[in-house]
Design a protein around this motif. Sequence first.
Motif, PDB file in Angstrom:
ATOM      1  N   GLY A  66       1.574  -0.073  -3.597  1.00  0.00           N
ATOM      2  CA  GLY A  66       1.934  -2.108  -2.941  1.00  0.00           C
ATOM      3  C   GLY A  66       2.033  -3.020  -3.757  1.00  0.00           C
ATOM      4  O   GLY A  66       2.271  -2.737  -4.769  1.00  0.00           O
ATOM      5  N   HIS A  67       3.004  -4.086  -3.393  1.00  0.00           N
ATOM      6  CA  HIS A  67       3.546  -5.145  -3.667  1.00  0.00           C
ATOM      7  C   HIS A  67       2.477  -6.123  -3.942  1.00  0.00           C
ATOM      8  O   HIS A  67       2.129  -6.398  -3.002  1.00  0.00           O
ATOM      9  CB  HIS A  67       4.444  -5.291  -2.836  1.00  0.00           C
ATOM     10  CG  HIS A  67       5.721  -3.988  -3.486  1.00  0.00           C
ATOM     11  ND1 HIS A  67       6.091  -2.972  -3.562  1.00  0.00           N
ATOM     12  CD2 HIS A  67       7.189  -5.376  -2.255  1.00  0.00           C
ATOM     13  CE1 HIS A  67       7.116  -2.796  -3.227  1.00  0.00           C
ATOM     14  NE2 HIS A  67       7.742  -3.273  -2.515  1.00  0.00           N
ATOM     15  N   VAL A  68       2.664  -6.360  -5.054  1.00  0.00           N
ATOM     16  CA  VAL A  68       1.157  -7.188  -4.990  1.00  0.00           C
ATOM     17  C   VAL A  68       2.151  -8.347  -5.981  1.00  0.00           C
ATOM     18  O   VAL A  68       2.502  -8.408  -7.159  1.00  0.00           O
ATOM     19  CB  VAL A  68      -0.124  -6.965  -6.730  1.00  0.00           C
ATOM     20  CG1 VAL A  68      -0.714  -7.909  -6.686  1.00  0.00           C
ATOM     21  CG2 VAL A  68      -0.948  -5.785  -5.953  1.00  0.00           C
ATOM     22  N   VAL A  86      -7.050  -3.225  -1.188  1.00  0.00           N
ATOM     23  CA  VAL A  86      -5.714  -3.999  -0.859  1.00  0.00           C
ATOM     24  C   VAL A  86      -8.066  -4.837  -1.487  1.00  0.00           C
ATOM     25  O   VAL A  86      -8.988  -4.247  -1.371  1.00  0.00           O
ATOM     26  CB  VAL A  86      -5.728  -4.742   0.223  1.00  0.00           C
ATOM     27  CG1 VAL A  86      -4.127  -4.128   0.693  1.00  0.00           C
ATOM     28  CG2 VAL A  86      -7.107  -4.405   1.472  1.00  0.00           C
ATOM     29  N   ARG A  92       0.787  -9.150  -0.366  1.00  0.00           N
ATOM     30  CA  ARG A  92       1.744  -7.544   0.108  1.00  0.00           C
ATOM     31  C   ARG A  92       2.310  -7.663   1.195  1.00  0.00           C
ATOM     32  O   ARG A  92       2.258  -9.231   1.655  1.00  0.00           O
ATOM     33  CB  ARG A  92       0.549  -7.209   1.118  1.00  0.00           C
ATOM     34  CG  ARG A  92      -0.724  -6.875  -0.005  1.00  0.00           C
ATOM     35  CD  ARG A  92      -0.147  -4.877  -0.878  1.00  0.00           C
ATOM     36  NE  ARG A  92      -0.794  -4.287  -1.289  1.00  0.00           N
ATOM     37  CZ  ARG A  92      -1.513  -3.128  -0.970  1.00  0.00           C
ATOM     38  NH1 ARG A  92      -0.893  -2.739  -0.714  1.00  0.00           N
ATOM     39  NH2 ARG A  92      -1.890  -2.525  -1.952  1.00  0.00           N
ATOM     40  N   ILE A 109      -1.471  -0.668   5.517  1.00  0.00           N
ATOM     41  CA  ILE A 109      -1.071  -0.531   4.653  1.00  0.00           C
ATOM     42  C   ILE A 109      -1.036   0.758   4.349  1.00  0.00           C
ATOM     43  O   ILE A 109      -1.953   0.996   4.729  1.00  0.00           O
ATOM     44  CB  ILE A 109      -2.053  -1.479   3.223  1.00  0.00           C
ATOM     45  CG1 ILE A 109      -1.326  -3.216   3.736  1.00  0.00           C
ATOM     46  CG2 ILE A 109      -1.329  -1.028   2.099  1.00  0.00           C
ATOM     47  CD1 ILE A 109      -2.221  -4.080   2.702  1.00  0.00           C
TER      48      ILE A 109
END
Length: 146
Positions: A66-68, A86, A92, A109
């Motif tokens: 995932g993008h953080v 999460v 995100r 997600i």
Amino acid sequence: MEFLDSLLCMFTSRVTGRNGSYTLEIPEQEIEVGSLEEGKRYRVALFDASEVGAVEVGGNSSGVTGHVSGTQQQPNNSEVLDQPPVNEGEIREVEIEDIGEKGDGIARIPPGYVVFVENTSPGDRVRIEITEARDNFAFADVVGQI
């Protein structure tokens, strides 16, 4: 283990016995958000959530990332299915896929974790901040457009 592209949802539940039969409770939001339909048949796979590393979310097992805050994040190998993928305060980038019963946008997600996002519509691509993370779903606010 690789998750199939056709994975509809993922949640943690307990097997309970009643009168010589066993049941697995499906959380109500899995039906409400449209992932599952009452009365429809599904193929089910069960994993022991108490075994650390048995079914990992992230790492080399599933390839889930995932993008953080704009950087790539991979969860620790000790993170298993009984923990949300999460954390509160996490940023995100998601695409809104559907609308929930109360009008909130719904994003997923990987591998199927549901996030409710106010003031969004299907097709919106937004940057969100997780405001509340529960076992089977989360709530988030929009912090920007993509």
